[in-house]
Enzyme design. Sequence first.
Site, PDB file in Angstrom:
ATOM      1  N   LYS A 235      -9.384   0.715  -0.919  1.00  0.00           N
ATOM      2  CA  LYS A 235     -10.398  -0.818  -1.265  1.00  0.00           C
ATOM      3  C   LYS A 235     -10.300  -2.018   0.052  1.00  0.00           C
ATOM      4  O   LYS A 235     -11.028  -3.141  -0.945  1.00  0.00           O
ATOM      5  CB  LYS A 235     -10.308  -0.741  -2.719  1.00  0.00           C
ATOM      6  CG  LYS A 235     -10.302   0.440  -3.303  1.00  0.00           C
ATOM      7  CD  LYS A 235      -9.453   0.261  -4.832  1.00  0.00           C
ATOM      8  CE  LYS A 235      -9.958   1.408  -5.520  1.00  0.00           C
ATOM      9  NZ  LYS A 235      -9.091   0.446  -7.290  1.00  0.00           N
TER      10      LYS A 235
ATOM     11  N   GLU B 292      -8.464  -2.366 -14.302  1.00  0.00           N
ATOM     12  CA  GLU B 292      -7.733  -2.981 -13.624  1.00  0.00           C
ATOM     13  C   GLU B 292      -7.967  -4.439 -13.430  1.00  0.00           C
ATOM     14  O   GLU B 292      -9.411  -4.941 -13.827  1.00  0.00           O
ATOM     15  CB  GLU B 292      -7.404  -2.728 -12.252  1.00  0.00           C
ATOM     16  CG  GLU B 292      -8.521  -1.846 -11.149  1.00  0.00           C
ATOM     17  CD  GLU B 292      -7.912  -1.782 -10.194  1.00  0.00           C
ATOM     18  OE1 GLU B 292      -6.771  -1.050  -9.685  1.00  0.00           O
ATOM     19  OE2 GLU B 292      -9.413  -1.078  -9.888  1.00  0.00           O
TER      20      GLU B 292
ATOM     21  N   ARG C 156      -0.028   7.559   0.936  1.00  0.00           N
ATOM     22  CA  ARG C 156      -1.823   7.101  -0.146  1.00  0.00           C
ATOM     23  C   ARG C 156      -2.573   5.898   1.674  1.00  0.00           C
ATOM     24  O   ARG C 156      -3.949   6.894   1.325  1.00  0.00           O
ATOM     25  CB  ARG C 156      -1.333   5.480  -0.506  1.00  0.00           C
ATOM     26  CG  ARG C 156      -2.147   5.439  -1.518  1.00  0.00           C
ATOM     27  CD  ARG C 156      -1.996   4.506  -2.623  1.00  0.00           C
ATOM     28  NE  ARG C 156      -1.415   3.497  -2.142  1.00  0.00           N
ATOM     29  CZ  ARG C 156      -0.493   2.564  -3.021  1.00  0.00           C
ATOM     30  NH1 ARG C 156      -0.452   2.371  -3.904  1.00  0.00           N
ATOM     31  NH2 ARG C 156       0.043   1.107  -2.622  1.00  0.00           N
TER      32      ARG C 156
END
Length: 341
Positions: free
Chosen positions: A184, A220, A82
């Site tokens: 993010k 989320e 990731r």
Amino acid sequence: MEKKNLDWSNLPFGYIQTEKRFVSNYKNGAWDDGVITEDANITLNECAGVFQYAQTVFEGLKAYTTEEGKIVCFRPDLNAERLATSAKRLEMPVFPEDKFIDAVVEVVKANAAYVPPYGSGATLYIRPYMMGTNPVIGVKPADEYQFRIFCTPVGPYFKGGVKPLTIKVSDFDRAAPCGTGHVKGGLNYAMSLHAIVTAHEEGFDENMYLDPKTRTYVEETGGANFIFITKDGKLVTPKSDSILPSITRRSILYVAKEYLGMEVEERKIPLSEVSEFAECGLCGTAAVISPVGKIVDHGKEICIPAGMTDMGPITKKLYDTLTGIQMGRIEAPEGWIKEIC
């Protein structure tokens, strides 16, 4: 190794400086071998790319002490993957995934005295991150980067343990969709700070973000993904290109299906449907699985029947199975557990 003299059962989810960290530098098109160092400080030029254009990405994972006394990490290969995806998205050089795992092992071994003992409720949080380090004033990627990993022992992310959370439907949107990992760190997490401070001031534990286009579908929270349990025992979780591809959520879906025999579904979830679910939880590396008891939509209370006073029964089974795998009480799927020492 003898453990540090800490009050393990009452640790906050905060930063406690440990003794060692890993540092590797990218220069002239290549990463160096990296070193373990005791220096926790970073000195950068005022014009470094990380400051000017937010070229930074990060990951988060944990190390645990198992029932047998071994120190392990949970699925670090997925964190490596990731981080690579996030780095590519921000035009940063990929830190090799095998070296990522080796570096995690080195850091945890070097700080083994800070890994909380089995049964304490605490874990060692591991933070790999990367940033542009050379001066950049024109809008372009940096040429030099630094990859680092530090770790810190932490208690539960949400205060009160399994006490159900109260969530506010947020008036704010997250940053633009990125569909990667912790890009993010520089974008959506920073964008959520004002919203979470506001929510806390109003007495809520977290925000529920809706899709920015129609503001009708659940996405989320600021630091975790949603899972829902239907009245007939199905696990449902939001599907969206703009939410974090959570390793914990991915693992929960597998656990639900393969360990508990549940039906699982990933799909768009209208906010209007939330009141029909029997259970709700937040999941993530930090949150693990935390129950939600109430969601407040601009004054309208949506009470989750099974989570008002305690974790719902199916959510509890998911939590016990997942943490059982992480802590060595339950046999893990192949490749899920990386033994450190």
